[in-house]
Write a protein that holds these residues in place. Sequence first.
Motif, PDB file in Angstrom:
ATOM      1  N   VAL A 126       1.114  -1.198  -0.063  1.00 29.30           N
ATOM      2  CA  VAL A 126      -0.046  -0.137   0.019  1.00 29.30           C
ATOM      3  C   VAL A 126       0.796   1.464   0.160  1.00 29.30           C
ATOM      4  N   PHE A 127       1.979   1.097   0.945  1.00 27.88           N
ATOM      5  CA  PHE A 127       3.000   2.273   0.856  1.00 27.88           C
ATOM      6  C   PHE A 127       3.522   2.665  -0.545  1.00 27.88           C
TER       7      PHE A 127
ATOM      8  N   GLU B  13       2.021   1.837  -3.504  1.00 28.45           N
ATOM      9  CA  GLU B  13       0.772   2.022  -4.468  1.00 28.45           C
ATOM     10  C   GLU B  13       0.477   3.668  -4.342  1.00 28.45           C
ATOM     11  N   ARG B  14       0.576   4.155  -3.075  1.00 26.88           N
ATOM     12  CA  ARG B  14       0.065   5.397  -2.873  1.00 26.88           C
ATOM     13  C   ARG B  14       1.110   6.610  -3.314  1.00 26.88           C
ATOM     14  N   LEU B  15       2.405   6.009  -3.679  1.00 26.02           N
ATOM     15  CA  LEU B  15       3.210   7.016  -4.315  1.00 26.02           C
ATOM     16  C   LEU B  15       3.174   6.941  -5.982  1.00 26.02           C
TER      17      LEU B  15
ATOM     18  N   ARG C  10      -1.401   5.140 -11.659  1.00 25.45           N
ATOM     19  CA  ARG C  10      -2.346   4.658 -10.972  1.00 25.45           C
ATOM     20  C   ARG C  10      -3.521   4.461 -11.444  1.00 25.45           C
ATOM     21  N   ASP C  11      -3.966   5.075 -12.726  1.00 29.36           N
ATOM     22  CA  ASP C  11      -5.476   4.753 -13.086  1.00 29.36           C
ATOM     23  C   ASP C  11      -5.333   4.823 -14.777  1.00 29.36           C
TER      24      ASP C  11
END
Lengths: 173, 302
Positions: free
Chosen positions: A54-55, A57-59, B299-300
Amino acid sequence: EIYSSINQYTPNHKCFRKLVHLHKNKHINRPYWIYFSSPQQQKPALIESTEEFVFVERLIPPSRIPDPPKHAGPAPSGWTPPAETPPPLPYMIRRSRMHNIPVYTDLTHGNRKMTLVRKVEGDIWALEKDVKQFLQELTGKDMPTQVNEVTMTLRIKGHFDQELKSWLSSKGF
Amino acid sequence: MFRFSVAVFGRGVAKRFSSSFPAEGALPPNLQLPANLVDPSRLKRPPPPADCPLPLLRRCEAVVPAHLSPMQTWVESLQMEDGEPLGRAELHPDVFGVSPRIDILHDVEKWQRNYKRISYAHTKVRSEVRGGGKKPWRQKGSGRARHGSIRSPLWRGGGVSHGPRGPTSYYYMLPMKVRVQGLKVALSFKMAQDYLHVVDSLHIPTPDSQYLLDLIRRRHWGESVLIVDVAEEFPENILQAASDLKKVNLIPAIGLNVHSMLKHEAVVLTLETLKFLEDKLLWHDQRYTPLYPFKLPYRDFP
């Protein structure tokens, strides 16, 4: 040869001499972990876990431009959102991908000032008439304009970007 | 005198000149039409009216701008040769209804032809041709023209002075947004000219090529048909049927390109292809400029 001797290394005072001996032969490159490893230990079992990803992915950055937050009236920077319903005019001017009004200035040959209105849809000649009338009231002069029906753009002689932007945003585009 | 004659004769010339302009839509009187002339506008089905009873099988997922409304087409089936449409589908106006930019189509088509081109034409220059290092005869006194080597471009068998030099590559890349706009313009053209057909799936009852030809002939789709589906595996029947046909071709949706769309008269899309195309093509309207190449994860990403 060196590594086999290091496997028996224990970090206590008895082998201090060995440590000093290792330090003496500095020309030999040794990995840093030899000073921290403990002898004859079994390798720890590998644990696979995906919760920490998760750490990462949020970057990862997004690729889409987000919609601007809802403002009641103009934002502190001066930006105004477009009207909820498009104005009932025969032409439509869309916003750019950064949600701004597509009016740009152009300078060629060092002294030729132009204003460019892009992203026009619908009757571009009606827009040209309205722009000419607006600039007539503003300057008192008839500004030369060029309509490009293929690319649906409007060029005006002179720098009028701020005036045109405020005029278009007041119309609701 | 001259002005008077021009005024008198000019009136007659103007009358004769204006009679060569026909009225709006009137055919000239000496026009001869062939007997087997086909009017395609009377053969094809008109677009669905507003009060059509057939169900709307597909709505636009993406947000449609407020000043535009989605376009509608029939959704047909390939199971029956002469079947009626199953329903209607909505198409996003920013993909299938953009302004008709022929110049963008020309640019993209020219790019598609030329970016792969490597011309292998090569000629030898006077220094590369075998021989010709020695001065053939002395400068003065022999009576012949003065020459320095037997391989100069003036000589037979000599080098070429300004010929093609080695393999030359004509590689260049158009901006990504121009290529995307080319795809949108091509789809809009096909839609506007009634050459775009939407089909629910590509299942056909027989692997017979004649079935496909009869279906295309009956529905007046056109001479050549390009069938596009999202999945890379097509149903076996249609694969076998189209494999023998030269003018009916199957491509996956990622392989859709302007040259193929211009080469084939009709384009047939499935409902999943519509969703795929709209996702991919509309993303370019609202994306950031790439921070790093789009091959790396975002991300998207669509």
